[in-house]
Design a protein around this motif. Structure first.
Motif, mmCIF file in Angstrom:
data_model
loop_
_atom_site.group_PDB
_atom_site.id
_atom_site.type_symbol
_atom_site.label_atom_id
_atom_site.label_comp_id
_atom_site.label_asym_id
_atom_site.label_seq_id
_atom_site.Cartn_x
_atom_site.Cartn_y
_atom_site.Cartn_z
ATOM 1 N N GLY A 44 0.824 -1.218 0.000
ATOM 2 C CA GLY A 44 0.000 0.000 0.000
ATOM 3 C C GLY A 44 0.852 1.259 0.000
ATOM 4 O O GLY A 44 0.452 2.287 -0.534
ATOM 5 N N LYS A 45 2.051 1.181 0.584
ATOM 6 C CA LYS A 45 2.891 2.381 0.666
ATOM 7 C C LYS A 45 3.755 2.596 -0.574
ATOM 8 O O LYS A 45 4.279 3.687 -0.780
ATOM 9 C CB LYS A 45 3.796 2.333 1.903
ATOM 10 C CG LYS A 45 3.063 2.708 3.182
ATOM 11 C CD LYS A 45 4.011 3.013 4.328
ATOM 12 C CE LYS A 45 4.434 4.464 4.370
ATOM 13 N NZ LYS A 45 5.285 4.784 5.523
ATOM 14 N N ALA B 229 0.867 0.341 -12.052
ATOM 15 C CA ALA B 229 0.827 -0.589 -10.918
ATOM 16 C C ALA B 229 2.215 -1.107 -10.537
ATOM 17 O O ALA B 229 2.385 -1.673 -9.457
ATOM 18 C CB ALA B 229 -0.082 -1.767 -11.253
ATOM 19 N N MET C 65 -3.400 -10.744 -6.469
ATOM 20 C CA MET C 65 -4.292 -9.628 -6.081
ATOM 21 C C MET C 65 -3.814 -8.305 -6.664
ATOM 22 O O MET C 65 -2.602 -8.054 -6.696
ATOM 23 C CB MET C 65 -4.305 -9.497 -4.541
ATOM 24 C CG MET C 65 -5.122 -10.552 -3.849
ATOM 25 S SD MET C 65 -4.827 -10.554 -2.069
ATOM 26 C CE MET C 65 -3.763 -11.978 -1.896
ATOM 27 N N PRO C 66 -4.750 -7.433 -7.085
ATOM 28 C CA PRO C 66 -4.357 -6.074 -7.477
ATOM 29 C C PRO C 66 -3.697 -5.375 -6.278
ATOM 30 O O PRO C 66 -4.110 -5.589 -5.133
ATOM 31 C CB PRO C 66 -5.695 -5.395 -7.822
ATOM 32 C CG PRO C 66 -6.665 -6.501 -8.034
ATOM 33 C CD PRO C 66 -6.208 -7.641 -7.176
ATOM 34 N N TRP C 67 -2.696 -4.529 -6.552
ATOM 35 C CA TRP C 67 -1.924 -3.958 -5.440
ATOM 36 C C TRP C 67 -2.788 -3.103 -4.521
ATOM 37 O O TRP C 67 -2.543 -3.040 -3.315
ATOM 38 C CB TRP C 67 -0.719 -3.164 -5.958
ATOM 39 C CG TRP C 67 -1.051 -1.805 -6.517
ATOM 40 C CD1 TRP C 67 -1.420 -1.502 -7.795
ATOM 41 C CD2 TRP C 67 -1.047 -0.557 -5.796
ATOM 42 N NE1 TRP C 67 -1.658 -0.163 -7.924
ATOM 43 C CE2 TRP C 67 -1.430 0.453 -6.722
ATOM 44 C CE3 TRP C 67 -0.765 -0.188 -4.485
ATOM 45 C CZ2 TRP C 67 -1.538 1.787 -6.357
ATOM 46 C CZ3 TRP C 67 -0.873 1.142 -4.119
ATOM 47 C CH2 TRP C 67 -1.250 2.114 -5.049
ATOM 48 N N GLU C 68 -3.833 -2.469 -5.082
ATOM 49 C CA GLU C 68 -4.676 -1.606 -4.230
ATOM 50 C C GLU C 68 -5.405 -2.438 -3.172
ATOM 51 O O GLU C 68 -5.622 -1.971 -2.051
ATOM 52 C CB GLU C 68 -5.713 -0.855 -5.075
ATOM 53 C CG GLU C 68 -5.128 0.150 -6.063
ATOM 54 C CD GLU C 68 -4.992 -0.446 -7.450
ATOM 55 O OE1 GLU C 68 -4.841 -1.685 -7.567
ATOM 56 O OE2 GLU C 68 -5.021 0.317 -8.431
ATOM 57 N N TYR C 69 -5.804 -3.670 -3.547
ATOM 58 C CA TYR C 69 -6.464 -4.543 -2.570
ATOM 59 C C TYR C 69 -5.441 -5.121 -1.597
ATOM 60 O O TYR C 69 -5.612 -5.080 -0.373
ATOM 61 C CB TYR C 69 -7.207 -5.685 -3.279
ATOM 62 C CG TYR C 69 -7.881 -6.622 -2.281
ATOM 63 C CD1 TYR C 69 -9.130 -6.328 -1.764
ATOM 64 C CD2 TYR C 69 -7.216 -7.767 -1.825
ATOM 65 C CE1 TYR C 69 -9.724 -7.148 -0.823
ATOM 66 C CE2 TYR C 69 -7.807 -8.599 -0.872
ATOM 67 C CZ TYR C 69 -9.055 -8.283 -0.380
ATOM 68 O OH TYR C 69 -9.632 -9.085 0.566
ATOM 69 N N GLN D 287 -4.063 -3.197 1.524
ATOM 70 C CA GLN D 287 -4.863 -2.924 2.729
ATOM 71 C C GLN D 287 -5.526 -4.193 3.291
ATOM 72 O O GLN D 287 -6.306 -4.101 4.231
ATOM 73 C CB GLN D 287 -5.922 -1.844 2.444
ATOM 74 C CG GLN D 287 -6.862 -2.139 1.276
ATOM 75 C CD GLN D 287 -7.936 -3.148 1.610
ATOM 76 O OE1 GLN D 287 -8.695 -2.953 2.554
ATOM 77 N NE2 GLN D 287 -7.981 -4.237 0.855
#
Lengths: 468, 128
Positions: free
Chosen positions: A47-48, A201, A267-271, A274
């Motif tokens: 996430g960071k 991404a 998984m997509p990095w945005e998911y 978090q």
């Protein structure tokens, strides 16, 4: 050590801890605490900075912990006493540093324990949602897990660490089976690295995201240095502690890399950045019900093993400080039957509960990481002073780490980068935490230290340190 | 050096010290949480009428979102668009952090050294 502790303690404390542990228990204690870092928390680094940033952070953090293990093994193989780095600091740097190191240990582990309990609650909630029962209250599960593990620790160290050995091994095997289950070599593999990490991404924040990801990069390994807490309960500390610690670091490097590889491809990095239980999610996305169940069990076991080890380590550090009167002497008592630091175990239960029941996971993890980071900053200072005050020809070490002072300087540099990484996004929390340590340091130096004996603190059979 | 004999702390004094510690621990660590000063400074910039395309999600990513049970892009609009602004910090904030961290270690090492000298002098005797 038993003699020394008897000399410094009142009659009620004349029972020493039991020496019953071997290298496998040391491995289980270290890996057991840390393996949960693969099951939750590391992914906040995604996430960071994105998935590649989390991988680079994983390797740099691996280098940081290799330095920690090298340095710590040398000092620990010489200062084999309960309290680990606390006892080291007392003999090498001085009482106030020791007091701070004791607190770093207690808070790093107690916050990690709280984080584990939060994850158990979250896992139960996720599974209940999947079964069609939404909105369950997580708090009873959080309280129950902390209370059960505290009771187990109260009852005895051998049973506690045997329990850890078994559940840690199962959680580690689950990660390996997941890797083979998603069959990266097969054309039908569900892993889609190229598609999920293309374009923006890849590195969504650019290279500064890589630095920022170092913050949670530590989470892959945080707590491995806890092996030294068992020094007084290990049959052969000079052999078992370096061996168990090094084997633990190797295990974690393998598990961390496999974890990143599988999760980043699913998984997509945005998911992922978090997710509360990323490996369990990876099990769900693998397409195999068996793997999903296995990773669910792995998540539960890894959090239990970690919380278990955390209670063990935090209570030993608190006990060590009580025994030396850095804290009220009441905490320095050993249970007459179970031979455990039972009062310290009980005292830390409500502290863990306060945070487990009232704070978000990423913030609890950040508190734990910050205490760990302060401790790793102490280690280079510690080993440089150790070599200066007692050069190699003055006292016998069980293990001598090579290339001194290079590992110490690399560790210091990586710590500086990680402070900056925490500052990026969590700066106020960093200042608040250091502010807390400044206040308690002043309280110790100007008030509490008056109750501490002076010369009796030095219990190792070493010659006078050079320069003093 | 004469042997230092610490005063015996009363039970009440011990309890008081425990309370002070508890207040410091819970107060100092919980206060930033209560004041909202802790945690990540991530800010969401949700897009209007989100679709997977406007959220810049490729077909492979959409497949994974669906596998996770998330089929409505609006439900993850905030999650996908949330970002840190790493360049928003001021140099002054960075300097404060550096001074606080270095100052803390300097303070601890110096005070420790003062205490350590007493320990060594009592343990090994004064230097000739």
């Amino acid at each position: 050590m038993a003699k020394a502790s008897q000399a410094a303690a009142p009659a009620v404390e004349k029972i020493s801890l039991l020496r019953v542990l071997g290298p496998a228990h040391v491995w289980a204690l270290g890996v057991g605490i840390v393996l949960v870092g693969e099951y939750m928390g590391w992914n906040f680094g995604v996430g960071k900075g994105g998935a590649y940033a989390a991988l680079i952070a994983c390797w740099f953090a691996g280098l940081l912990y290799t330095c920690v293990a090298m340095i710590d093994s040398e000092v620990t193989s010489t200062v084999a006493a309960a309290g680990g780095q606390f006892t080291q600091a007392k003999h090498i740097v001085g009482p106030l540093m020791a007091f701070n190191v004791g607190l770093y240990l207690v808070f790093a582990y107690t916050m990690l324990e709280a984080g584990n309990a939060i994850t158990i609650g979250f896992l139960v909630d996720t599974v209940a949602n999947m079964a069609g029962h939404s909105g369950i209250d997580q708090r009873p599960f959080i309280i129950l897990s902390i209370m059960f593990l505290a009771w187990l620790n109260y009852r005895g160290v051998l049973a506690t660490l045997n329990f850890n050995l078994v559940i840690t091994a199962i959680a580690f095997i689950a990660v390996i089976l997941l890797f083979f289950g998603v069959a990266p070599w097969s054309a039908d593999s569900p892993l889609k690295h190229a598609d999920l990490m293309a374009g923006d991404a890849a590195l969504p924040y650019g290279w500064i995201g890589v630095v920022a990801a170092m913050h949670f990069g530590l989470w892959y390994y945080l707590g491995i240095e806890g092996t030294t807490q068992a020094a007084e309960e290990v049959r052969s500390p000079a052999r078992a502690l370096p061996f168990g610690t090094m084997a633990g670091i190797i295990t974690l490097l393998i598990a961390a890399t496999l974890t990143w590889y599988v999760c980043a491809g699913l998984m997509p990095w945005e998911y992922l950045g978090q997710a509360g239980v990323p490996l369990f999610d990876a099990g769900r996305l693998s397409g195999s019900t068996t793997l999903m169940v296995l990773l669910g069990i792995g998540t539960l076991f890894s959090t239990l093993a970690s919380a278990n080890g955390c209670i063990n380590d935090a209570s030993r550090a608190w006990f060590g400080m009580g025994r030396d009167h850095y804290l009220p002497a009441w905490f320095g008592a050993v249970h007459p039957k179970f031979r455990t630091p039972y009062r310290s175990i009980i005292f830390l239960v409500p502290v863990a509960l306060v945070f487990a029941l009232g704070a978000p996971l990423d913030q609890v993890i950040t508190f734990s990481i910050l205490s760990g980071l302060l401790e790793y900053t102490f280690m280079p200072i510690n080993v440089i002073l150790f070599r200066k005050k007692w050069p190699l020809d003055t006292i016998k070490r069980g293990y001598v780490h090579p290339f001194h002072p290079l590992p110490a300087l690399v560790l210091l540099a990586l710590c500086a980068v990680t402070y900056f990484a925490v500052f990026l996004g969590y700066g106020t929390q960093l200042i608040a935490m250091v502010g807390f340590y400044i206040v308690v340091s002043l309280w110790f130096h100007f008030w509490r230290y008056r109750f501490v004996k002076r010369g009796d603190q030095f219990t190792m059979p070493w010659p006078r340190p050079r320069g003093y | 050096m004469a042997k230092y004999v610490p005063p015996k702390q009363s039970k009440l004094g011990q309890i008081f010290d425990v309370i002070v510690l508890l207040v410091l621990i819970i107060g100092a660590l919980r206060l930033p949480l209560l004041l909202g000063m802790a945690g990540g400074s991530k800010v969401s910039a949700p897009v209007a009428d989100p679709t997977w395309e406007t959220l810049k999600q490729s077909p492979a990513m959409v497949e994974k979102w669906n596998a996770l049970g998330i089929t409505d892009p609006a439900s993850v609009n905030e999650m996908i668009t949330a970002r840190y602004d790493y360049w928003a910090f001021s140099t002054l904030e960075l300097l404060v952090m550096i001074v606080v961290v270095i100052g803390y270690f300097v303070l601890v090492v110096r005070f420790s050294n003062v205490e350590y000298k007493e320990v060594i002098a009592e343990k090994f005797g004064d230097r000739k």
